[in-house]
Design a protein around this motif. Structure first.
Motif, mmCIF file in Angstrom:
data_model
loop_
_atom_site.group_PDB
_atom_site.id
_atom_site.type_symbol
_atom_site.label_atom_id
_atom_site.label_comp_id
_atom_site.label_asym_id
_atom_site.label_seq_id
_atom_site.Cartn_x
_atom_site.Cartn_y
_atom_site.Cartn_z
ATOM 1 N N GLY A 260 0.835 -1.276 0.102
ATOM 2 C CA GLY A 260 0.011 -0.065 -0.132
ATOM 3 C C GLY A 260 0.848 1.183 0.242
ATOM 4 N N ARG A 261 2.291 1.114 0.255
ATOM 5 C CA ARG A 261 3.009 2.345 0.145
ATOM 6 C C ARG A 261 2.871 3.157 -1.190
ATOM 7 N NH1 ARG A 261 7.847 2.715 3.670
ATOM 8 N NH2 ARG A 261 8.861 4.773 3.157
ATOM 9 N N GLY A 262 2.590 4.441 -0.870
ATOM 10 C CA GLY A 262 2.453 5.354 -1.874
ATOM 11 C C GLY A 262 1.140 5.311 -2.620
ATOM 12 N N ARG A 263 0.298 4.687 -2.143
ATOM 13 C CA ARG A 263 -1.045 4.661 -2.821
ATOM 14 C C ARG A 263 -2.160 5.315 -1.681
ATOM 15 N NH1 ARG A 263 -0.974 0.261 -6.576
ATOM 16 N NH2 ARG A 263 1.152 -0.815 -6.565
ATOM 17 N N LEU A 264 -1.828 6.015 -0.818
ATOM 18 C CA LEU A 264 -2.880 6.642 -0.165
ATOM 19 C C LEU A 264 -3.045 8.146 -0.475
ATOM 20 C CD1 LEU A 264 -2.138 5.060 3.439
ATOM 21 C CD2 LEU A 264 -4.394 4.651 2.086
ATOM 22 N N PRO A 265 -3.967 8.762 -0.369
ATOM 23 C CA PRO A 265 -4.311 10.250 -0.528
ATOM 24 C C PRO A 265 -3.247 10.972 0.248
ATOM 25 C CG PRO A 265 -6.203 9.556 0.470
ATOM 26 C CD PRO A 265 -5.413 8.190 0.162
ATOM 27 N N ARG A 266 -2.796 11.896 -0.263
ATOM 28 C CA ARG A 266 -1.956 12.842 0.546
ATOM 29 C C ARG A 266 -2.737 13.806 1.655
ATOM 30 N NH1 ARG A 266 3.204 15.407 -1.992
ATOM 31 N NH2 ARG A 266 3.774 13.670 -3.550
ATOM 32 N N ALA A 267 -2.260 13.807 2.869
ATOM 33 C CA ALA A 267 -3.011 14.534 3.624
ATOM 34 C C ALA A 267 -2.116 15.490 4.650
ATOM 35 C CB ALA A 267 -3.644 13.519 4.834
ATOM 36 N N GLY A 268 -2.701 16.722 5.150
ATOM 37 C CA GLY A 268 -2.081 17.532 5.886
ATOM 38 C C GLY A 268 -1.529 17.088 7.050
ATOM 39 N N ARG A 269 -2.076 16.115 7.752
ATOM 40 C CA ARG A 269 -1.746 15.593 8.904
ATOM 41 C C ARG A 269 -1.870 13.972 8.946
ATOM 42 N NH1 ARG A 269 -6.094 18.168 9.237
ATOM 43 N NH2 ARG A 269 -4.942 20.248 9.271
ATOM 44 N N VAL A 270 -1.033 13.307 9.551
ATOM 45 C CA VAL A 270 -1.586 11.971 9.939
ATOM 46 C C VAL A 270 -1.552 11.362 11.446
ATOM 47 C CG1 VAL A 270 -0.672 9.566 9.155
ATOM 48 C CG2 VAL A 270 -0.131 11.284 7.820
ATOM 49 N N ARG A 271 -2.708 10.947 11.819
ATOM 50 C CA ARG A 271 -2.819 10.627 13.270
ATOM 51 C C ARG A 271 -2.873 9.118 13.093
ATOM 52 N NH1 ARG A 271 -1.363 15.109 13.023
ATOM 53 N NH2 ARG A 271 -2.335 16.801 14.203
ATOM 54 N N CYS A 272 -2.629 8.438 14.293
ATOM 55 C CA CYS A 272 -2.849 6.933 14.326
ATOM 56 C C CYS A 272 -3.167 6.530 15.822
ATOM 57 C CB CYS A 272 -1.582 5.886 13.810
ATOM 58 S SG CYS A 272 0.001 5.851 14.812
ATOM 59 N N HIS B 125 -7.136 18.187 5.589
ATOM 60 C CA HIS B 125 -7.292 16.685 5.398
ATOM 61 C C HIS B 125 -6.547 16.131 6.512
ATOM 62 C CE1 HIS B 125 -6.564 12.960 2.486
ATOM 63 N NE2 HIS B 125 -7.429 12.635 3.591
ATOM 64 N N THR B 126 -7.120 14.959 7.221
ATOM 65 C CA THR B 126 -6.314 14.312 8.104
ATOM 66 C C THR B 126 -6.589 12.892 7.533
ATOM 67 O OG1 THR B 126 -7.017 15.846 9.890
ATOM 68 C CG2 THR B 126 -6.379 13.683 10.493
ATOM 69 N N LEU B 127 -5.373 12.281 7.661
ATOM 70 C CA LEU B 127 -5.453 10.670 7.519
ATOM 71 C C LEU B 127 -5.139 10.131 8.748
ATOM 72 C CD1 LEU B 127 -5.188 8.150 5.775
ATOM 73 C CD2 LEU B 127 -2.784 8.442 5.604
ATOM 74 N N ALA B 128 -6.150 9.125 9.158
ATOM 75 C CA ALA B 128 -6.009 8.405 10.486
ATOM 76 C C ALA B 128 -5.914 7.048 10.554
ATOM 77 C CB ALA B 128 -7.203 9.049 11.353
ATOM 78 N N VAL B 129 -4.999 6.406 10.926
ATOM 79 C CA VAL B 129 -4.711 4.809 10.878
ATOM 80 C C VAL B 129 -5.267 4.469 12.265
ATOM 81 C CG1 VAL B 129 -3.025 3.029 10.572
ATOM 82 C CG2 VAL B 129 -2.853 5.103 9.293
#
Length: 194
Positions: free
Chosen positions: A41-53, A135-139
């Motif tokens: 999945g590396r490099g296949r997610l939308p770009r986000a301004g912040r990443v939380r997990c 945009h926030t990406l949350a794992v």
């Protein structure tokens, strides 16, 4: 006044041994299959301004393998299932069928000694309510993704049981506090097996 437009993309972490065994999560790391899926999945997610997990090892490891500079967020932690963590539903049901029935039918029940379904949905709703613009990406775990969809739809907590969120899938929410919409739900990440 309407706040800044926001987007939250929730990524369900890659598979673990609990995923393969259909067991309640117990803060385990990814298994071999999970590491392979995350690497694909590396490099296949939308770009986000912040990443939380979420702080669980599976979430942290998924982020690392995806090359995401994630900031751990305790509010995104998986559902606390107390004494049931690491056990299968069949195992728990064999010893405590009444407890399982209560858990599946009463969103406020906590026969496992952890967090109720209602509390999980409320916790995730509050997290969404505090999401900043952009945009926030949350794992996180699939349970948190399901709780987010229930919260956004304003559905009763028992709707949680009608949602299926597989590992390495994304759910995209748009809008902002108190006005979220579900743009996509449980869509597989390109390159990850389905």
């Amino acid at each position: 006044m309407i706040g800044a437009a926001a987007r939250v993309t929730l990524l369900a972490h890659a598979p673990t041994a609990a995923t393969a065994a259909a067991a309640f999560p117990a803060r385990e790391p990814l298994d071999d299959r999970g590491r392979m899926w995350a690497e694909r999945g590396r490099g296949r997610l939308p770009r986000a301004g912040r990443v939380r997990c979420a702080p669980e090892p599976a979430c942290l490891e998924t982020c690392a393998l995806l090359g995401l500079p994630a900031e751990p967020d305790a509010v995104l932690a998986g559902w606390d299932l107390g004494r049931w963590a690491g056990r299968t539903l069949d195992d728990v049901a064999a010893g405590s069928p009444g407890a399982v029935t209560a858990w599946l039918t009463d969103p406020d029940a906590v026969p496992h000694g952890g967090e109720s379904l209602s509390a999980l949905v409320d916790r995730v709703r509050l997290w969404l309510g505090s999401a900043p613009g952009g945009h926030t990406l949350a794992v996180c775990g699939p349970d948190v993704v399901r709780a987010a969809v229930v919260a956004v739809l304003g559905a009763p907590p028992t709707a949680f049981w009608r949602l299926d969120v597989a590992p390495m899938t994304v759910t995209d929410l748009r809008g902002g506090p108190d006005r979220w919409t579900v743009r996509a739900a449980a869509a597989p990440v390109a390159g990850a097996p389905t």
